[in-house]
Write a protein that holds these residues in place. Structure first.
Motif, PDB file in Angstrom:
ATOM      1  N   SER A 111      -9.874   3.864   4.686  1.00 24.31           N
ATOM      2  CA  SER A 111      -9.129   3.353   5.838  1.00 24.31           C
ATOM      3  C   SER A 111      -7.674   3.787   5.828  1.00 24.31           C
ATOM      4  O   SER A 111      -7.060   3.932   6.874  1.00 24.31           O
ATOM      5  CB  SER A 111      -9.211   1.829   5.880  1.00 24.31           C
ATOM      6  N   GLY A 112      -7.097   3.957   4.663  1.00 22.19           N
ATOM      7  CA  GLY A 112      -5.704   4.368   4.610  1.00 22.19           C
ATOM      8  C   GLY A 112      -5.252   4.603   3.186  1.00 22.19           C
ATOM      9  O   GLY A 112      -5.967   4.305   2.236  1.00 22.19           O
ATOM     10  N   LEU A 113      -4.056   5.178   3.073  1.00 21.44           N
ATOM     11  CA  LEU A 113      -3.460   5.362   1.748  1.00 21.44           C
ATOM     12  C   LEU A 113      -1.950   5.329   1.871  1.00 21.44           C
ATOM     13  O   LEU A 113      -1.391   5.585   2.922  1.00 21.44           O
ATOM     14  CB  LEU A 113      -3.931   6.648   1.074  1.00 21.44           C
ATOM     15  N   GLU A 114      -1.322   4.967   0.769  1.00 21.63           N
ATOM     16  CA  GLU A 114       0.135   5.000   0.641  1.00 21.63           C
ATOM     17  C   GLU A 114       0.462   5.754  -0.631  1.00 21.63           C
ATOM     18  O   GLU A 114      -0.224   5.613  -1.633  1.00 21.63           O
ATOM     19  CB  GLU A 114       0.722   3.597   0.496  1.00 21.63           C
ATOM     20  N   LEU A 115       1.519   6.520  -0.592  1.00 18.16           N
ATOM     21  CA  LEU A 115       2.009   7.236  -1.760  1.00 18.16           C
ATOM     22  C   LEU A 115       3.510   6.978  -1.825  1.00 18.16           C
ATOM     23  O   LEU A 115       4.246   7.345  -0.918  1.00 18.16           O
ATOM     24  CB  LEU A 115       1.718   8.726  -1.626  1.00 18.16           C
ATOM     25  N   ILE A 116       3.938   6.321  -2.905  1.00 15.42           N
ATOM     26  CA  ILE A 116       5.327   5.898  -3.040  1.00 15.42           C
ATOM     27  C   ILE A 116       5.887   6.464  -4.336  1.00 15.42           C
ATOM     28  O   ILE A 116       5.360   6.185  -5.417  1.00 15.42           O
ATOM     29  CB  ILE A 116       5.431   4.366  -3.062  1.00 15.42           C
ATOM     30  N   GLU A 117       6.941   7.257  -4.225  1.00 17.35           N
ATOM     31  CA  GLU A 117       7.574   7.821  -5.426  1.00 17.35           C
ATOM     32  C   GLU A 117       8.195   6.685  -6.247  1.00 17.35           C
ATOM     33  O   GLU A 117       8.898   5.840  -5.716  1.00 17.35           O
ATOM     34  CB  GLU A 117       8.662   8.814  -5.009  1.00 17.35           C
ATOM     35  N   THR A 118       7.890   6.673  -7.549  1.00 17.00           N
ATOM     36  CA  THR A 118       8.405   5.624  -8.440  1.00 17.00           C
ATOM     37  C   THR A 118       8.976   6.253  -9.706  1.00 17.00           C
ATOM     38  O   THR A 118       8.306   6.316 -10.729  1.00 17.00           O
ATOM     39  CB  THR A 118       7.306   4.612  -8.820  1.00 17.00           C
ATOM     40  N   PRO A 119      10.217   6.733  -9.644  1.00 19.01           N
ATOM     41  CA  PRO A 119      10.835   7.310 -10.840  1.00 19.01           C
ATOM     42  C   PRO A 119      10.837   6.317 -12.004  1.00 19.01           C
ATOM     43  O   PRO A 119      10.811   5.107 -11.790  1.00 19.01           O
ATOM     44  CB  PRO A 119      12.269   7.626 -10.386  1.00 19.01           C
TER      45      PRO A 119
END
Length: 124
Positions: A111-119
């Motif tokens: 249904s969906g996806l999120e991609l969040i940069e997390t240094p």
């Protein structure tokens, strides 16, 4: 948590996704699943690999359930409306690869996806 609109659409029959990243910095990846055939006598099963490694074994029906292979609990965001699972991943050569394999000839759904940069140092 997830908003109900995330589960209002999706793709059925997905087999592979390649996510391009700006760098090889650690990312938080969230996938959202919902069975689009609510009310139908169906139990959909499929497996998800992340960077070619087994990650999730998904089972969807009138109520959604996922059994993560990494022992982290999957969390339904709004009752039985859908399922969200997240993990932390480091891209390889600027890419994150996901593969989906149906069990017993069934098609995977997403249904969906999120991609969040997390240094480093900013992870929850």
């Amino acid at each position: 948590g997830a908003k109900s609109w995330v589960f209002a659409s999706g793709v059925e029959g997905v087999t592979r996704l390649t996510l391009a990243c700006k760098s090889n910095v650690r990312q938080r990846l969230r996938l959202y699943f919902w069975e689009p055939n609510q009310g139908a006598p169906i139990t959909r099963r499929f497996d998800v690999k992340l960077q070619a490694q087994p990650w999730l074994s998904i089972q969807l029906a009138g109520g959604s359930h996922a059994q993560p292979m990494d022992d982290h609990p999957a969390r339904p965001p709004h009752g039985n409306e859908g399922l969200m699972h997240e993990t932390s991943v480091v891209p390889r050569d600027g890419k994150i690869e996901l593969t989906f394999q149906g069990v017993d000839g069934q098609k995977a759904v997403l249904s969906g996806l999120e991609l969040i940069e997390t240094p480093i140092g900013t992870e929850p």
